[in-house]
Design a protein around this motif. Structure first.
Motif, short mmCIF file in Angstrom:
data_model
loop_
_atom_site.label_atom_id
_atom_site.label_comp_id
_atom_site.label_asym_id
_atom_site.label_seq_id
_atom_site.Cartn_x
_atom_site.Cartn_y
_atom_site.Cartn_z
N LEU A 59 -12.38 34.79 38.92
CA LEU A 59 -11.83 34.56 37.24
C LEU A 59 -10.30 34.41 37.18
N LEU A 60 -9.60 35.27 37.88
CA LEU A 60 -8.20 35.19 37.57
C LEU A 60 -7.42 33.95 38.35
N ARG A 61 -8.31 33.67 39.26
CA ARG A 61 -7.53 32.28 40.03
C ARG A 61 -8.08 31.04 39.24
N GLY A 62 -9.00 31.13 38.71
CA GLY A 62 -9.84 29.92 37.96
C GLY A 62 -9.36 29.72 36.78
N SER A 63 -8.78 30.66 36.16
CA SER A 63 -8.46 30.34 34.55
C SER A 63 -6.95 30.45 34.52
N PRO A 64 -6.48 29.58 33.32
CA PRO A 64 -4.81 29.49 33.17
C PRO A 64 -4.36 30.94 32.97
N LEU A 65 -3.13 31.03 33.66
CA LEU A 65 -2.60 32.25 33.20
C LEU A 65 -2.12 32.61 31.81
N LEU A 66 -1.83 31.18 31.07
CA LEU A 66 -1.60 31.32 29.83
C LEU A 66 -2.72 31.96 28.93
N VAL A 67 -3.97 31.45 29.33
CA VAL A 67 -4.98 31.86 28.54
C VAL A 67 -5.23 33.47 28.76
N GLN A 68 -4.92 33.76 29.67
CA GLN A 68 -5.15 35.38 30.21
C GLN A 68 -4.15 36.10 29.36
N LEU A 69 -2.88 35.55 29.35
CA LEU A 69 -1.96 36.40 28.43
C LEU A 69 -2.19 36.52 27.18
N PHE A 70 -2.79 35.31 26.60
CA PHE A 70 -3.39 35.42 25.15
C PHE A 70 -4.52 36.43 25.14
N ILE A 71 -5.49 36.52 25.88
CA ILE A 71 -6.48 37.20 25.73
C ILE A 71 -5.96 38.70 25.69
N ALA A 98 2.84 41.19 29.18
CA ALA A 98 3.39 40.10 29.98
C ALA A 98 3.39 40.68 31.34
N ILE A 99 3.91 41.92 31.80
CA ILE A 99 4.00 42.35 32.96
C ILE A 99 2.47 42.70 33.48
N LEU A 100 1.72 43.13 32.76
CA LEU A 100 0.38 43.56 33.32
C LEU A 100 -0.35 42.46 33.40
N THR A 101 -0.30 41.15 32.71
CA THR A 101 -1.12 40.10 32.88
C THR A 101 -0.56 39.41 34.17
N ILE A 102 0.78 39.17 34.18
CA ILE A 102 1.29 38.39 35.30
C ILE A 102 0.87 39.16 36.63
N GLY A 103 1.20 40.49 36.54
CA GLY A 103 1.00 41.39 37.84
C GLY A 103 -0.64 41.15 38.24
N LEU A 104 -1.53 41.22 37.14
CA LEU A 104 -2.88 41.21 37.75
C LEU A 104 -3.21 40.07 38.37
N THR A 168 8.23 32.69 32.88
CA THR A 168 8.47 31.73 31.61
C THR A 168 7.52 31.86 30.70
N LEU A 169 6.24 32.19 31.06
CA LEU A 169 5.00 32.22 29.91
C LEU A 169 5.17 33.42 29.03
N ALA A 170 6.18 34.30 29.21
CA ALA A 170 6.27 35.67 28.54
C ALA A 170 6.89 35.21 27.15
N SER A 171 7.38 34.16 27.13
CA SER A 171 8.20 33.91 25.97
C SER A 171 7.28 33.49 24.81
N VAL A 172 5.75 33.27 25.07
CA VAL A 172 5.03 32.58 24.25
C VAL A 172 4.24 33.65 23.59
N VAL A 173 4.58 35.08 23.88
CA VAL A 173 4.15 36.31 23.19
C VAL A 173 5.35 36.96 22.76
N THR A 174 6.61 36.32 22.53
CA THR A 174 7.71 36.79 21.76
C THR A 174 8.65 37.54 22.55
N VAL A 175 8.33 37.45 23.96
CA VAL A 175 9.47 38.39 24.96
C VAL A 175 10.53 37.31 25.11
#
Length: 226
Positions: A59-71, A98-104, A168-175
């Motif tokens: 699931l985590l390798r098959g879905s975009p990280l950006l989508v996971q961050l939004f979820i 952001a840390i949790l999502t990117i780390g997982l 770099t994707l952390a910026s989309v959630v205001t970081v």
């Protein structure tokens, strides 16, 4: 292109460097902590262990990280049980999300890397350990994992660099890490080339530093004569 804008762009982007380093290091460490038990589950003969681990990595390798961050950041906040739980102080903070999502996400990739490194070892290593009377935990800690990590160290270094890029994707959630700071400066100055050129150079240097560090580690743990 205006040369006069390079210094202001550098100052703006530089304001997010330490936050980028924090996200990268914290996410990588979290990913490696989670990845090891996941990898051991992936190589386990017990279905109740390897099946959930396989689903997780799929699931985590098959879905975009950006989508996971939004979820994680936007989606979980819509669940009342989450808002009432002890996790809410973490999940309502954009930086922690952001840390949790990117780390997982990194854990899913690293788990497959570690599991592959363990599978690549000759079966004789396991048989020799059992012949010496080592329990499975001691065999893993003293024989199997040191050899596996030694062989996958370059790949782990590459994963560290990928985590840096993912930050770099952390910026989309205001970081306001480097990319976020760059976007804010561009909105004020209308100088995208100068700003993102500076950001790209800094990311390149940080990636080179990580590569150099892992090369040093590889030389330190290399088997003599190889």
């Amino acid at each position: 292109m205006s040369p006069d804008l390079f210094q202001p762009a550098f100052d703006a982007v530089g304001s997010g460097v330490w936050l980028t380093i924090l996200i990268t290091v914290a996410s990588f460490v979290l990913g490696q902590i989670v990845a090891l038990p996941l990898a051991l589950a992936l190589i386990s003969p017990r279905r109740w262990l390897w099946f959930p681990a396989s689903v997780y990595t799929f699931l985590l390798r098959g879905s975009p990280l950006l989508v996971q961050l939004f979820i994680v950041y936007y989606g979980l906040a819509q669940i009342e049980a989450v808002r009432d739980s002890f996790l809410w102080p973490v999940l309502r903070n954009a930086l922690y999300c952001a840390i949790l999502t990117i780390g997982l996400n990194s854990a899913a990739y690293s788990a497959e890397i570690i599991a592959g490194g363990i599978r690549a070892l000759p079966k004789g290593q396991w048989e020799a350990g059992h012949a010496l009377g080592l329990h499975r935990a001691s065999l893993l800690a003293r024989v199997i994992l040191p050899q596996a990590y030694r062989s996958i160290l370059p790949t782990i270094g590459n994963e560290f660099i990928l985590v840096l890029k993912s930050s770099t994707l952390a910026s989309v959630v205001t970081v306001m890490e480097m990319t976020g700071a760059a976007r804010v400066f561009v909105a004020r100055s209308y100088a995208p080339f100068e700003t993102f050129f500076i950001a790209g150079i800094i990311y390149l240097l940080m990636g080179a530093a990580i590569g150099w560090l892992f090369k040093r580690i590889e030389r330190r743990v290399a088997i003599p004569g190889r």
